[in-house]
Design an enzyme around this catalytic site. Structure first.
Site, PDB file in Angstrom:
ATOM      1  N   GLY A 124      23.207  44.459  39.443  1.00 40.54           N
ATOM      2  CA  GLY A 124      24.076  44.234  38.445  1.00 40.54           C
ATOM      3  C   GLY A 124      25.333  43.668  38.520  1.00 40.54           C
ATOM      4  CB  SER A 169      26.484  31.705  50.217  1.00 40.97           C
ATOM      5  OG  SER A 169      26.841  30.878  51.353  1.00 40.97           O
ATOM      6  N   GLY A 183      15.340  35.221  37.672  1.00 42.21           N
ATOM      7  CA  GLY A 183      14.190  35.956  36.869  1.00 42.21           C
ATOM      8  C   GLY A 183      13.677  35.063  35.698  1.00 42.21           C
ATOM      9  N   GLY A 197       9.871  34.802  36.900  1.00 36.49           N
ATOM     10  CA  GLY A 197       9.250  36.208  37.111  1.00 36.49           C
ATOM     11  C   GLY A 197      10.216  37.163  37.886  1.00 36.49           C
ATOM     12  NE  ARG A 241      36.820  42.138  39.017  1.00 37.91           N
ATOM     13  CZ  ARG A 241      35.382  41.338  38.869  1.00 37.91           C
ATOM     14  NH1 ARG A 241      35.361  40.264  38.119  1.00 37.91           N
ATOM     15  NH2 ARG A 241      34.456  42.388  38.930  1.00 37.91           N
ATOM     16  CE1 TYR A 294      34.021  33.406  45.128  1.00 39.11           C
ATOM     17  CE2 TYR A 294      36.743  34.101  45.147  1.00 39.11           C
ATOM     18  CZ  TYR A 294      35.297  34.239  44.788  1.00 39.11           C
ATOM     19  OH  TYR A 294      35.133  35.293  44.113  1.00 39.11           O
TER      20      TYR A 294
END
Length: 548
Positions: free
Chosen positions: A142, A223, A272, A275, A408, A469
């Protein structure tokens, strides 16, 4: 990386990262710094998440016949429709997901959460869902930050989330070939513990490492921070089993083959839509016995990235390399609350003016090997005017490398907007692209009447280019999701217009779906749709993700 493995952490709470009692505190100096940056006292705001009973859930239930059919497959206890299960699976861990969860909005929760025990049960569940017109959302740890696990039903009668946590364990190990097959629901720390018993490692340590699963790594082409030495996760996967509504597909399995287009590559990154990945076979490597930590300072981001480019093109890269721009370095210095050698090294860095910090780590079987690798890299670093700092600076970074998601949560509690995005491009375009995206984000905040801090670093390096990033910290305001949405849209447009990929390792999900045609073309989208149609003719698999 060579330290003793800590216990596998508890799964994340529904409103944040990690266990409920995890340390999310930010130092007083850190709070004061953010207050100065944002122009208001951060510690004056205290907005905790709502209690679970106050979370608003959609009043949607499975049809009795559908629930009965699912129960017949996995058992009553593994078809969950209680509030806690639905809220836990209402989204991932993006800023949008967490703001909504903390505020009590779980409108995108599934109708039910189903927990199959094995690939056979996955296949049966998919057949039930196709028969009852239920959308299926595969769910590992998740940790998606791009909407990849939102329980979107599309045009279907309902939506279930397929939680794969019971597909765990080390299924098979070939120590001679150094390959291992894992259930897709194994989380990163557990995989490392299982391999460590055989003195092996994957070497895959993304920011999501503590919570994400190997199936999720494969489905999103993850990664990790050691990608320069160990490779991306898609480099590590040799084979996978994918259960689709039309049957089971086993792809890969050979060290090399010329038997047509690589179907494994189609599965990796499929999010997803094609499958459910139920197991992955990966290559493992000897667990390092020694790690060398070095920190370097450069006068500019241009010189820092030029040094990394030379390392990559001369094949002298370390296993971990991270180059922070001046803004990220500045914030790191001001928020550093450490003592001893690390603090002395950071103090020395501060005296250089407006420098850029580079962190380098080398793994190996012994100290002699890693020292030799580090020595081979130093000419490139000094050629671009790098100054070496105490290794304690790099060791301090390594010790805290998984702490950002916890901080965070604290920033969200303080009314601070904090989110990340990433891209990649060729070396010749790296610095201009970084500048264009930073400007787009800053201008979007200014247009909203506020300001932000945009930090940039390179952490994945290739012979032809590198990733970028970006971490954005700003004032959340009265419309935090709208504010971030406008900034993210501006950043995404800048990425596409200035020659970057729309995602380097966060995947596509919902957030980047509109930009995928710019990258693969309309014909590419047609190919993806055709592949999905072949294995999922009723389009029940994770609708709304990756492509329309």
């Amino acid at each position: 990386m060579t330290s003793e493995l800590p216990p596998v952490p508890p799964r994340s709470v529904w409103w944040g990262w990690g266990a409920a009692d995890a340390d999310r505190s930010l130092s007083g100096a850190g709070l004061a710094l953010l207050g100065r940056e944002l122009g208001r006292p951060v510690d004056a705001v205290d907005e905790p998440p709502v209690d679970l009973p106050a979370v608003r859930l959609p009043d949607r239930l499975l049809a009795p016949s559908a629930r009965a059919a699912l129960t017949a497959v996995v058992g009553e206890e593994h078809v969950r429709t209680d509030a806690e299960a639905r809220v836990e699976h209402a989204g991932g861990k993006s800023y949008r997901d967490l703001v909504r969860a903390r505020g009590g909005d779980a409108d995108e929760a599934p109708d039910a959460v189903v927990l199959p025990a094995d690939a056979d049960q996955v296949a049966q569940v998919l057949r039930v869902c196709a028969e009852h017109d239920l959308a299926v959302v595969p769910f590992g740890g998740g940790t998606s930050v791009v909407g990849g696990v939102q329980a979107l039903r599309g045009d279907h009668a309902g939506v279930v989330t397929l939680d794969l946590r019971r597909l765990d364990g080390l299924v098979d190990l070939d120590p001679v070939s150094r390959t291992a097959t894992f259930g897709a629901g194994v989380r990163g720390p557990e995989a490392e513990r299982l391999l460590a018993a055989h003195d092996l490692t994957l070497g895959h340590f993304p920011q999501s490492f503590e919570q994400a699963t190997l199936g999720g790594f494969a489905a999103t082409r993850s990664s990790g921070q050691a990608s320069s030495g160990y490779g991306r996760f898609d480099d590590m996967v040799l084979a996978a089993t994918v259960v689709t509504p039309e049957g089971e597909l086993r792809v890969g399995g050979f060290p090399g083959t010329a038997a047509g287009p690589a179907l494994l590559d189609l599965v990796l990154g499929s999010e997803g839509r094609l499958g459910v990945i139920t197991d992955v076979t990966v290559r493992a490597r000897p667990r390092p016995a020694a790690t060398r930590h070095e920190a370097w300072a450069f006068a500019s981001f241009e010189e820092a990235t030029a040094a990394l480019r030379q390392l990559a093109q001369s094949r002298t890269l370390p296993d971990v390399c991270r180059a922070s721009d001046a803004e990220e370095t500045r914030v790191t210095l001001r928020m550093a609350g450490r003592s001893g050698a690390a603090l002395r090294g950071l103090t020395r860095l501060r005296r250089l003016g407006d420098p850029c910090l580079v962190i380098l780590l080398w793994d190996g079987p012994d100290s002699k090997t890693v020292d030799a690798r580090a020595a081979a890299a130093r000419p490139a670093l000094t050629a671009h005017h790098g100054r070496r700092l105490p290794g304690a600076v790099a060791r301090a970074w390594a010790a805290h490398r998984f702490g950002a998601p916890y901080l965070r949560d604290e920033l969200l509690r303080r009314g601070v907007l904090v989110e990340t995005l990433e891209t990649a491009t060729g070396w010749s375009n790296l610095v201009p692209l970084a500048a264009a995206v930073r400007t787009a984000i800053s201008d979007a905040f200014v247009a909203d009447g506020t300001r932000c801090v945009v930090q940039t670093h390179v952490s994945h390096v290739y012979e032809t280019g590198a990733s970028l990033y970006l971490t954005v910290i700003g004032e959340a305001g009265d419309d935090p999701l709208g504010r971030w949405g406008r900034a993210k849209e501006a950043a995404s447009r800048a990425i596409v217009e200035h020659g970057g990929t729309i995602t380097h390792h966060h995947a596509v999900g919902v957030d980047h779906r509109a930009y995928l045609p710019d990258e693969v073309g309309e014909l590419g989208i047609r190919l993806l749709r055709a592949a999905a149609g072949a294995v999922d003719p009723q389009a029940v698999m994770n609708p709304g993700k990756l492509f329309s």
